[in-house]
Enzyme design. Structure first.
Site, short mmCIF file in Angstrom:
data_model
loop_
_atom_site.label_atom_id
_atom_site.label_comp_id
_atom_site.label_asym_id
_atom_site.label_seq_id
_atom_site.Cartn_x
_atom_site.Cartn_y
_atom_site.Cartn_z
N GLY A 27 0.79 -1.22 0.00
CA GLY A 27 0.00 0.00 0.00
C GLY A 27 0.83 1.27 0.00
O GLY A 27 2.03 1.26 -0.24
N HIS A 33 4.51 1.53 -8.13
CA HIS A 33 3.49 0.48 -8.05
C HIS A 33 2.57 0.53 -9.28
O HIS A 33 2.21 -0.52 -9.85
CB HIS A 33 2.62 0.68 -6.80
CG HIS A 33 3.36 0.58 -5.51
ND1 HIS A 33 3.63 1.67 -4.72
CD2 HIS A 33 3.89 -0.49 -4.85
CE1 HIS A 33 4.27 1.28 -3.63
NE2 HIS A 33 4.45 -0.02 -3.68
N GLY A 143 9.01 -5.01 -8.50
CA GLY A 143 9.89 -3.95 -8.96
C GLY A 143 11.35 -4.24 -8.68
O GLY A 143 11.69 -4.82 -7.64
#
Length: 295
Positions: A27, A33, A143
């Protein structure tokens, strides 16, 4: 976009989807993201995003309680990006009462971040195994920013034959080179101004490598010269390692390249960054007479 909490809700929603690209997150999303969401969108029928601050990957004294959270903001960003399904489990949905199973990946978890954060990668591997089992993705998108984590996840998937593809997407950076991270919000203005030195140090290593230097000591030296410009940035380590095994190198094999990574602490904020030295193809042999067949 559908938002679910329990495993049963997730299972029912997943059954209606075809190929799935999973973007696992904790989050407080940023464009790094969202770039994973875009990559997943381009190659799958549906995009599933998980938002879960995983307690098992935080050690004593780390920032579990203060980790930034803003679920409403995250959901608005994901809806704008066209995510199909978001799983926002509670701790008991991921780790039900009586839960007692842990996953540990050996070797690649014992160095770099693993040496400094004992148990961290056991938490990462365990939660990833749970997420992959619950979501059943075709592909998982992570990532390059957390380079060692990508190595651990790939090893987990390969060793346990989990049957999904792990897609590693490039680091997203701010205009001054700082790698995007949810923890960047912790930085004071002065710390934020100093933080890009990490990326500049990595670029110095890349330039030294491009100039033909292969000794790790020379590459590390180039990084430390740049880092010394910002004495307010205490560096924990700079590493030149094999990109698959994470073994420290004395000499970089240009056919394999290397992972250059570093960590530093700015005030209460610990930042990591990395850069991949790409393999260099051998120079082509000059055209001419092949004398091997002539005596």
């Amino acid at each position: 976009m559908r938002v679910v909490t329990t495993r049963d809700e997730l299972s029912c929603a997943r059954a209606e989807l075809g190929t799935v690209g999973l973007v696992p997150t904790m989050g407080y999303l940023h464009d790094g993201h969202l770039s994973l969401v875009r990559a997943a969108r381009s190659a799958n029928d549906a995009v599933v995003v998980s938002i879960f601050v995983n307690p098992t990957q935080f050690g004593p004294g780390e920032d579990l309680a203060s980790y930034p959270r803003d679920l409403d903001r995250d959901l608005a960003m994901l809806e704008a990006e066209g995510a199909d399904l978001v799983w926002t489990p509670r701790v008991e949905d991921v780790y039900p009462p009586g839960w007692s199973t842990h996953v540990s990946v050996g070797g690649v978890t014992e160095v770099l971040e693993g040496a400094r954060r004992p148990g961290h990668f056991d938490g990462v591997a365990t939660v990833c195994k749970i997420l992959f089992g619950a979501v059943r993705p075709t592909r998982a998108y992570v990532g390059q920013k957390d380079a060692q984590q990508t190595v651990v996840i790939r090893r987990l998937v390969e060793d346990l034959a989990l049957g999904l593809e792990v897609c590693v997407e490039p680091i997203r950076r701010e205009p001054d080179g700082l790698a995007m991270s949810s923890r960047n919000t912790y930085l004071s203005p002065g710390e934020r101004a100093a933080a890009p030195v990490l990326h500049r140090a990595l670029v110095a290593v890349e330039e030294t490598y491009a100039a033909g230097r292969r000794q790790a000591s020379e590459l590390l030296g180039a990084a430390h010269v740049v880092l010394a410009i910002e004495p307010a940035v205490p560096v924990e380590y700079v590493s030149v390692a094999d990109p698959d095994t994470l073994t420290e190198l004395d000499l970089v094999d240009p056919a394999r390249g290397a992972l250059v990574s570093l960590a530093a602490r700015l005030g209460r904020t610990r930042l990591i960054d990395n850069l991949v030295l790409a393999p260099v193809a051998p120079a082509p042999r000059p055209a001419g007479l092949d004398v091997s067949s002539h005596r």
